[in-house]
Design an enzyme around this catalytic site. Structure first.
Site, PDB file in Angstrom:
ATOM      1  N   HIS A   1       0.848  -1.193   0.000  1.00  0.00           N
ATOM      2  CA  HIS A   1       0.000   0.000   0.000  1.00  0.00           C
ATOM      3  C   HIS A   1       0.882   1.240   0.000  1.00  0.00           C
ATOM      4  CE1 HIS A   1      -3.591  -2.401   0.666  1.00  0.00           C
ATOM      5  NE2 HIS A   1      -2.860  -3.110   1.501  1.00  0.00           N
TER       6      HIS A   1
ATOM      7  N   THR B   1      13.315  -8.878   2.550  1.00  0.00           N
ATOM      8  CA  THR B   1      12.946  -7.646   1.855  1.00  0.00           C
ATOM      9  C   THR B   1      13.597  -7.511   0.486  1.00  0.00           C
ATOM     10  OG1 THR B   1      14.762  -6.417   2.859  1.00  0.00           O
ATOM     11  CG2 THR B   1      12.660  -6.428   4.053  1.00  0.00           C
ATOM     12  N   LYS B   2      14.626  -8.347   0.220  1.00  0.00           N
ATOM     13  CA  LYS B   2      15.388  -8.253  -1.037  1.00  0.00           C
ATOM     14  C   LYS B   2      15.600  -9.633  -1.613  1.00  0.00           C
ATOM     15  CE  LYS B   2      17.792  -4.115   0.433  1.00  0.00           C
ATOM     16  NZ  LYS B   2      19.017  -3.500   0.829  1.00  0.00           N
TER      17      LYS B   2
END
Length: 187
Positions: A113, A163-164
């Site tokens: 979002h 996250t990566k």
């Protein structure tokens, strides 16, 4: 352009759109049915998983309680295991290879979002695919964020937040997840 078309074209879309909500409600209904089946009813469970997911390989196990947003965007290979309380927010495609084990309370998310409160009040979201290679072991309580690609022969330590992208042949862990060590592929 409809909200579904926006979603399919990687554009911000209104997640409260009635067509998108019906897709989610249909997946919720199918998850509820799967979760209600006796764990020993393996044939019925396999049929329910095949009906829910986009594609499945052989010997797919999904333990209760499982939840997802779409279902048809989930593609898993053979010998897949999703342990208890797994969630895959498959607004975009989630591809999972062969011989993947996912620990309990794990979340794989393709949806995000906006940072802007004005845009959040407009119910906007974006979605990017997640891809997981072969021979991956994901520990308990792991979170995999949108857009991440995880290579093959990877171990993700319990509690990690990925996250990566992750290269092949390694152990990662932590928040955010980082390389802990390289490992051998002995296949």
């Amino acid at each position: 352009m409809t909200e579904l078309e926006k979603l399919q074209n990687n554009l911000p879309y209104n997640f409260k759109d009635s067509e998108l909500e019906m897709i989610k409600f249909n997946a919720t209904k199918k998850c509820h049915f799967l979760n209600s089946l006796d764990i020993f009813e393996t044939t019925l469970r396999q049929r329910a998983i095949s009906d829910l997911f986009g594609t499945t390989g052989e010997n797919v196990t999904v333990l209760p309680d499982f939840n997802c947003d779409n279902g048809k965007n989930i593609h898993v290979g053979k010998e897949f295991l999703m342990n208890y309380n797994g969630t895959i927010l498959d607004v975009a495609k989630v591809e999972i290879g062969d011989y993947v084990m996912i620990g309990p309370n794990t979340l794989i998310s393709t949806v995000n979002h906006p940072l802007s409160p004005k845009m959040r009040r407009q119910n906007l979201a974006t979605a990017t695919p997640v891809k997981i290679g072969n021979d991956v072991w994901i520990g308990a309580n792991v979170t995999i964020l949108p857009g991440v690609t995880i290579g093959s022969n990877v171990v993700i330590a319990a509690g990690a937040v990925v996250t990566k992208d992750v290269a092949d042949n390694c152990v990662i862990g932590g928040v955010p997840a980082k390389l802990i060590k390289a490992i051998e592929n002995d296949l």
